[in-house]
Design an enzyme around this catalytic site. Structure first.
Site, PDB file in Angstrom:
ATOM      1  N   HIS A 267      -5.320  11.096   2.119  1.00 27.03           N
ATOM      2  CA  HIS A 267      -6.242  11.419   1.033  1.00 27.03           C
ATOM      3  C   HIS A 267      -5.367  12.680   0.188  1.00 27.03           C
ATOM      4  CE1 HIS A 267      -9.619  12.227  -1.211  1.00 27.03           C
ATOM      5  NE2 HIS A 267     -10.266  12.862  -0.422  1.00 27.03           N
ATOM      6  N   HIS A 309      -3.817   2.766  -3.341  1.00 25.69           N
ATOM      7  CA  HIS A 309      -5.140   3.173  -3.408  1.00 25.69           C
ATOM      8  C   HIS A 309      -6.423   2.276  -3.085  1.00 25.69           C
ATOM      9  CE1 HIS A 309      -8.398   5.719  -5.487  1.00 25.69           C
ATOM     10  NE2 HIS A 309      -7.532   6.816  -5.368  1.00 25.69           N
ATOM     11  N   ASP A 369      -1.049  11.429  -6.387  1.00 22.59           N
ATOM     12  CA  ASP A 369      -0.152  12.373  -5.470  1.00 22.59           C
ATOM     13  C   ASP A 369       1.223  12.073  -5.836  1.00 22.59           C
ATOM     14  OD1 ASP A 369      -2.907  12.015  -3.275  1.00 22.59           O
ATOM     15  OD2 ASP A 369      -2.434  13.843  -4.164  1.00 22.59           O
TER      16      ASP A 369
HETATM   17  C1  SDX Z   1      -6.110  10.171  -2.683  1.00 24.78           C
HETATM   18  O1  SDX Z   1     -10.421   7.689  -2.729  1.00 24.78           O
HETATM   19  C2  SDX Z   1      -9.784   8.219  -3.726  1.00 24.78           C
HETATM   20  O2  SDX Z   1     -10.236   8.335  -4.956  1.00 24.78           O
HETATM   21  C3  SDX Z   1      -8.690   9.360  -3.400  1.00 24.78           C
HETATM   22  C4  SDX Z   1      -8.109  10.199  -4.423  1.00 24.78           C
HETATM   23  C5  SDX Z   1      -8.918  11.127  -5.186  1.00 24.78           C
HETATM   24  O3  SDX Z   1      -8.461  11.408  -6.243  1.00 24.78           O
HETATM   25  O4  SDX Z   1      -9.814  11.523  -4.386  1.00 24.78           O
HETATM   26  O5  SDX Z   1      -7.546   9.351  -5.374  1.00 24.78           O
HETATM   27  C6  SDX Z   1      -6.798  10.832  -3.734  1.00 24.78           C
HETATM   28  O6  SDX Z   1      -6.618  10.102  -1.403  1.00 24.78           O
HETATM   29  C7  SDX Z   1      -5.068   9.170  -3.280  1.00 24.78           C
HETATM   30  C8  SDX Z   1      -4.276   8.420  -2.190  1.00 24.78           C
HETATM   31  C9  SDX Z   1      -3.382   9.269  -1.331  1.00 24.78           C
HETATM   32  N1  SDX Z   1      -2.647   8.732  -0.139  1.00 24.78           N
HETATM   33  C10 SDX Z   1      -1.475   8.226  -0.097  1.00 24.78           C
HETATM   34  O7  SDX Z   1      -0.809   8.025  -1.028  1.00 24.78           O
HETATM   35  C11 SDX Z   1      -1.108   7.666   1.299  1.00 24.78           C
HETATM   36  C12 SDX Z   1      -0.377   6.319   1.107  1.00 24.78           C
HETATM   37  N2  SDX Z   1      -1.343   5.379   0.690  1.00 24.78           N
HETATM   38  C13 SDX Z   1      -2.179   4.724   1.801  1.00 24.78           C
HETATM   39  O8  SDX Z   1      -2.129   5.155   3.098  1.00 24.78           O
HETATM   40  C14 SDX Z   1      -2.961   3.742   1.252  1.00 24.78           C
HETATM   41  O9  SDX Z   1      -2.702   3.023   0.354  1.00 24.78           O
HETATM   42  C15 SDX Z   1      -4.349   4.507   0.822  1.00 24.78           C
HETATM   43  C16 SDX Z   1      -4.970   5.183   1.917  1.00 24.78           C
HETATM   44  C17 SDX Z   1      -4.534   5.235  -0.255  1.00 24.78           C
HETATM   45  C18 SDX Z   1      -5.437   3.331   0.775  1.00 24.78           C
HETATM   46  O10 SDX Z   1      -5.569   2.534   1.658  1.00 24.78           O
HETATM   47  P1  SDX Z   1      -6.653   1.317   1.977  1.00 24.78           P
HETATM   48  O11 SDX Z   1      -7.565   1.010   0.581  1.00 24.78           O
HETATM   49  O12 SDX Z   1      -7.250   1.277   3.360  1.00 24.78           O
HETATM   50  O13 SDX Z   1      -5.513   0.073   2.014  1.00 24.78           O
HETATM   51  P2  SDX Z   1      -4.953  -0.436   3.214  1.00 24.78           P
HETATM   52  O14 SDX Z   1      -4.424   0.446   4.039  1.00 24.78           O
HETATM   53  O15 SDX Z   1      -5.892  -1.691   3.856  1.00 24.78           O
HETATM   54  O16 SDX Z   1      -3.629  -1.199   2.559  1.00 24.78           O
HETATM   55  C19 SDX Z   1      -3.610  -2.796   2.168  1.00 24.78           C
HETATM   56  C20 SDX Z   1      -2.256  -3.134   2.340  1.00 24.78           C
HETATM   57  C21 SDX Z   1      -1.865  -2.998   3.781  1.00 24.78           C
HETATM   58  O17 SDX Z   1      -1.105  -3.972   3.958  1.00 24.78           O
HETATM   59  P3  SDX Z   1      -1.530  -5.383   4.631  1.00 24.78           P
HETATM   60  O18 SDX Z   1      -2.426  -5.105   5.873  1.00 24.78           O
HETATM   61  O19 SDX Z   1      -2.266  -6.399   3.577  1.00 24.78           O
HETATM   62  O20 SDX Z   1      -0.213  -6.395   5.065  1.00 24.78           O
HETATM   63  O21 SDX Z   1      -1.479  -2.424   1.460  1.00 24.78           O
HETATM   64  C22 SDX Z   1      -0.484  -1.823   2.645  1.00 24.78           C
HETATM   65  C23 SDX Z   1      -1.124  -1.883   3.727  1.00 24.78           C
HETATM   66  O22 SDX Z   1      -0.306  -1.768   4.838  1.00 24.78           O
HETATM   67  N3  SDX Z   1      -0.286  -0.509   2.207  1.00 24.78           N
HETATM   68  C24 SDX Z   1       0.897   0.171   2.074  1.00 24.78           C
HETATM   69  C25 SDX Z   1       0.692   1.541   1.495  1.00 24.78           C
HETATM   70  N4  SDX Z   1      -0.738   1.451   1.057  1.00 24.78           N
HETATM   71  C26 SDX Z   1      -1.194   0.599   1.400  1.00 24.78           C
HETATM   72  N5  SDX Z   1       1.989  -0.054   2.456  1.00 24.78           N
HETATM   73  C27 SDX Z   1       3.081   0.617   2.416  1.00 24.78           C
HETATM   74  N6  SDX Z   1       2.847   1.898   1.717  1.00 24.78           N
HETATM   75  C28 SDX Z   1       1.848   2.369   1.349  1.00 24.78           C
HETATM   76  N7  SDX Z   1       1.521   3.395   0.771  1.00 24.78           N
END
Ligand code: SDX
Length: 434
Positions: A267, A309, A369
């Site tokens: 997050h 996201h 971020d």
């Molecule tokens: C913020 O919710 C909000 O609005 C949050 C926010 C706010 O203003 O409040 O916008 C602020 O928290 C932004 C997000 C910051 N976090 C990161 O940058 C951390 C890296 N991102 C991830 O961990 C992830 O993308 C999330 C947590 C942000 C979202 O996760 P989801 O929606 O649960 O998606 P998921 O984990 O199910 O991913 C879907 C697919 C998966 O692959 P498959 O299982 O389909 O094969 O996408 C892949 C994931 O492995 N994936 C990534 C990835 N993010 C998702 N693969 C590599 N790198 C990544 N960053």
């Protein structure tokens, strides 16, 4: 044609239940499942709330497919260009842009509350100098509930507005003092002669011995970045504030729970994690593709921090604006500045990732971020203060969403149910029989 109801059919019994469809101003309609359990004995199952609207809200609208973000109907791009953080705070809480008089009164109300109780300073001494500033922010913001509790009636609109004013006014002071404590520097008191973002930079970097004037480019950049971070619908930390606030807990305690949630690297903690990732990439000397491949490898926990996201399946509109601000703030730096190298690496990483089918097919784009940390570094804000910056900016979103919830007639405690998969009922086993 708008769907008015949805019919659920139990394939075992043929039993049907008609559920109302609730229509939004914009965005997906929702199926009203509130009567579901009573009528069918079934729960819905949605860990992570992938398909669940936890509440109705008038505050922020996001369209993840097209990368739209609006506060009270105003596009984030227009607020970033024309508004100020305090004007945006007024808009988020009250629902309308202020007149000149209303804004002047609001800014005055915030300024006069920017000091904190002298006793609050003692809380910092309980933390190690190397304690993470988010731990301190969480502790000290929660401590505000010890100073504002007995005389606050959360069901009184004016009391809720006062809680908001206190939080918006005091979070920059609390945040800056987290940094001062870590550096062993004297706490700088807020100055009413300074604007909100200027005052924060003064409390961060000012010293009692010599006058400090913040770089005007940094003041402007910080104010826009705070607008961009102010609210974001029902994200994890906002949902935490709503849930903890739904028990009628003290709003300062509820905001402290929001700080705790925001800290996670999935997050708000991602802004710090992005810089650590970029620094690792630079230090490794490895080609970017190595890290792209690691991010794609299911057996490797490495993720591209700042990418992806839950809602945005397009470019995060905030990231686009922050990337532009990067260029403005870094333009002042010498060509050999390490911050310029960091930005260069980030932009190349984005380019390589967005040309890779793994990221394209999953709609993984830079989020808020991905670039924000580069600007904070260029403003001499240390890595472990990045999420504190995010918490400071998001405070207005948290308390505005809390205010909206508590102000609702049908406000009730949030209490999700579960899909129980544990042991069936069994008798106690005597020790000798185990
Ligand atoms: C913020 O919710 C909000 O609005 C949050 C926010 C706010 O203003 O409040 O916008 C602020 O928290 C932004 C997000 C910051 N976090 C990161 O940058 C951390 C890296 N991102 C991830 O961990 C992830 O993308 C999330 C947590 C942000 C979202 O996760 P989801 O929606 O649960 O998606 P998921 O984990 O199910 O991913 C879907 C697919 C998966 O692959 P498959 O299982 O389909 O094969 O996408 C892949 C994931 O492995 N994936 C990534 C990835 N993010 C998702 N693969 C590599 N790198 C990544 N960053």
């Amino acid at each position: 044609m708008t769907t008015k109801t949805m019919t659920l059919i139990n394939d075992e019994t043929g039993e049907q239940i008609k559920l109302d469809v609730l229509q939004p101003t914009m965005g997906p309609p929702t199926i009203d499942v509130r009567p579901l359990y009573k009528k069918t004995g079934f729960f819905t199952f949605d860990p992570g709330y992938m398909s669940t609207a936890s509440c109705k809200s008038d505050i922020t609208y996001m369209d993840g497919e097209t990368g739209i973000l609006e506060y009270r109907g105003y596009p984030i791009e227009e607020l970033a260009e024309h508004s100020s953080y305090l004007e945006t705070c007024y808009l988020l809480f009250h629902g309308e842009l202020p007149t000149a008089e209303q804004l002047e009164e609001f800014e005055g109300s915030v300024k006069k509350r920017s000091m904190v109780h002298e006793a609050l300073k003692n809380f910092y001494n309980g933390f190690r100098r190397d304690g993470h500033p988010m731990a301190i922010m969480m502790g000290v913001s929660g401590a505000l509930s010890a100073f504002y509790h007995d005389h606050m009636n959360i069901h009184d609109e004016k009391d809720r507005e006062t809680a908001m004013l206190r939080l918006v006014a005091k979070m920059p002071t609390i945040a800056a003092w987290c940094y001062r404590h870590a550096k062993g520097l004297p706490f700088m008191y807020p100055k009413s002669s300074l604007s909100y973002s200027e005052n924060f930079l003064y409390m961060m970097f000012g010293v009692p011995t010599t006058p400090y004037v913040a770089n005007p480019k940094h003041v402007k950049a910080l104010d826009v970045i705070m607008i961009l971070h102010a609210d974001h619908e029902q994200n994890a930390s906002t949902s935490t504030v709503r849930l903890s606030g739904s028990s009628e807990a003290n709003p300062f305690a509820a905001v402290s729970a929001g700080v705790a949630t925001l800290w996670g690297p999935a997050h708000g903690g991602a802004n710090e994690a992005v810089i650590r990732m970029l620094q690792d990439i630079i230090d490794s000397g490895e080609p970017l593709q190595t890290f792209i491949d690691r991010a794609k490898d299911k057996d490797d926990r490495f993720r591209l921090m700042g990418f992806g996201h839950r809602v945005y399946k397009a470019y995060d509109p905030r990231a686009r604006i922050i990337r532009e601000i990067c260029h403005e703030v870094l333009a002042e730096l010498p060509e050999n500045s390490p911050h310029k190298a960091m930005l260069e690496t980030a932009m190349k990483l984005e380019e390589v990732a967005l040309s890779d089918d793994y990221f394209k097919s999953r709609n993984l784009y830079p989020n808020v971020d991905f670039y924000s940390g580069v600007i904070f570094l260029a403003m001499d804000i240390p890595l472990n203060m990045f999420t504190v910056m995010f918490a400071m900016a998001r405070t207005i979103g948290w308390i505005s969403q809390w205010n909206e919830m508590i102000g609702e007639e049908e406000s009730r405690i949030g209490r999700p149910r579960q899909l129980y998969t544990g042991e069936a009922t069994r008798k106690y086993t005597a020790m000798k029989a185990r």
